[in-house]
Design a protein around this motif. Sequence first.
Motif, PDB file in Angstrom:
ATOM      1  N   UNK A  50       0.183 -20.489  28.996  1.00 29.16           N
ATOM      2  CA  UNK A  50       1.040 -20.210  28.094  1.00 29.16           C
ATOM      3  C   UNK A  50       2.309 -19.642  28.150  1.00 29.16           C
ATOM      4  N   UNK A  51       2.067 -18.730  29.248  1.00 30.76           N
ATOM      5  CA  UNK A  51       3.529 -17.862  29.656  1.00 30.76           C
ATOM      6  C   UNK A  51       4.457 -18.774  30.332  1.00 30.76           C
ATOM      7  N   UNK A  52       4.009 -19.471  31.314  1.00 28.21           N
ATOM      8  CA  UNK A  52       4.864 -20.638  31.977  1.00 28.21           C
ATOM      9  C   UNK A  52       5.621 -21.520  30.908  1.00 28.21           C
ATOM     10  N   UNK A  53       4.576 -22.104  29.898  1.00 26.77           N
ATOM     11  CA  UNK A  53       5.285 -23.103  28.743  1.00 26.77           C
ATOM     12  C   UNK A  53       6.443 -22.366  28.235  1.00 26.77           C
ATOM     13  N   UNK A  54       6.135 -20.955  27.698  1.00 26.83           N
ATOM     14  CA  UNK A  54       7.091 -20.115  27.115  1.00 26.83           C
ATOM     15  C   UNK A  54       8.251 -20.101  27.826  1.00 26.83           C
ATOM     16  N   UNK A  55       8.133 -19.625  28.905  1.00 26.56           N
ATOM     17  CA  UNK A  55       9.450 -19.547  29.741  1.00 26.56           C
ATOM     18  C   UNK A  55      10.358 -20.680  29.873  1.00 26.56           C
TER      19      UNK A  55
ATOM     20  N   UNK B  20      10.226 -23.309  27.653  1.00 28.91           N
ATOM     21  CA  UNK B  20      10.840 -23.743  26.551  1.00 28.91           C
ATOM     22  C   UNK B  20      12.097 -22.882  26.326  1.00 28.91           C
ATOM     23  N   UNK B  21      12.219 -21.574  26.898  1.00 33.06           N
ATOM     24  CA  UNK B  21      13.368 -20.879  26.697  1.00 33.06           C
ATOM     25  C   UNK B  21      14.274 -20.879  27.878  1.00 33.06           C
ATOM     26  N   UNK B  22      14.226 -22.119  28.660  1.00 33.02           N
ATOM     27  CA  UNK B  22      14.941 -22.184  29.789  1.00 33.02           C
ATOM     28  C   UNK B  22      14.965 -21.132  30.842  1.00 33.02           C
ATOM     29  N   UNK B  23      13.936 -20.460  31.085  1.00 31.26           N
ATOM     30  CA  UNK B  23      13.743 -19.320  31.945  1.00 31.26           C
ATOM     31  C   UNK B  23      12.820 -19.890  33.103  1.00 31.26           C
ATOM     32  N   UNK B  24      12.574 -19.019  34.183  1.00 33.61           N
ATOM     33  CA  UNK B  24      11.752 -19.568  35.128  1.00 33.61           C
ATOM     34  C   UNK B  24      10.632 -18.382  34.963  1.00 33.61           C
TER      35      UNK B  24
END
Length: 141
Positions: A1-6, A8-12
């Motif tokens: 979930x954390x990876x998907x959130x990052x 989705x916010x164009x973060x790594x």
Amino acid sequence: RIAALAKSENKSLGIFHYSHHERTWWRRYAKRFVGQPNVPTLAHIETFMNLYFVDLLEYARKVALPLTGYSVKLLAPYAGFNWSVEGAGGANSLLKYTEATNPNVEESTRINAQEWLIAYNRDDVKATYATREHLRNIRFE
């Protein structure tokens, strides 16, 4: 979930650790609790670690440092960080864990050991951060 959130916010996402121990514990967790609800498979954990884990020891070994080794216990103080507990180290953490979980020792001893472990583990995270920042700030001429 954390990876998907990052994503989705164009973060790594990078999970910084020091040496192979973190990977070992994640694997042990998957093997110990295999098949239980919300426990990822070993294959899922391996994929996750390969995508997001960053071993700072690999980067530290690329730099000649005026130290006798590359353990985080040596590098973090060089980077300006010191543990808040006396005798910080893996061997002492095992002894403290034994005290913290032993129902035959006094409650005050168990509580002191638990508090030591919490502070030690918190400081390990801070030490990894200090080490990462130090390595990031090394300038080569």
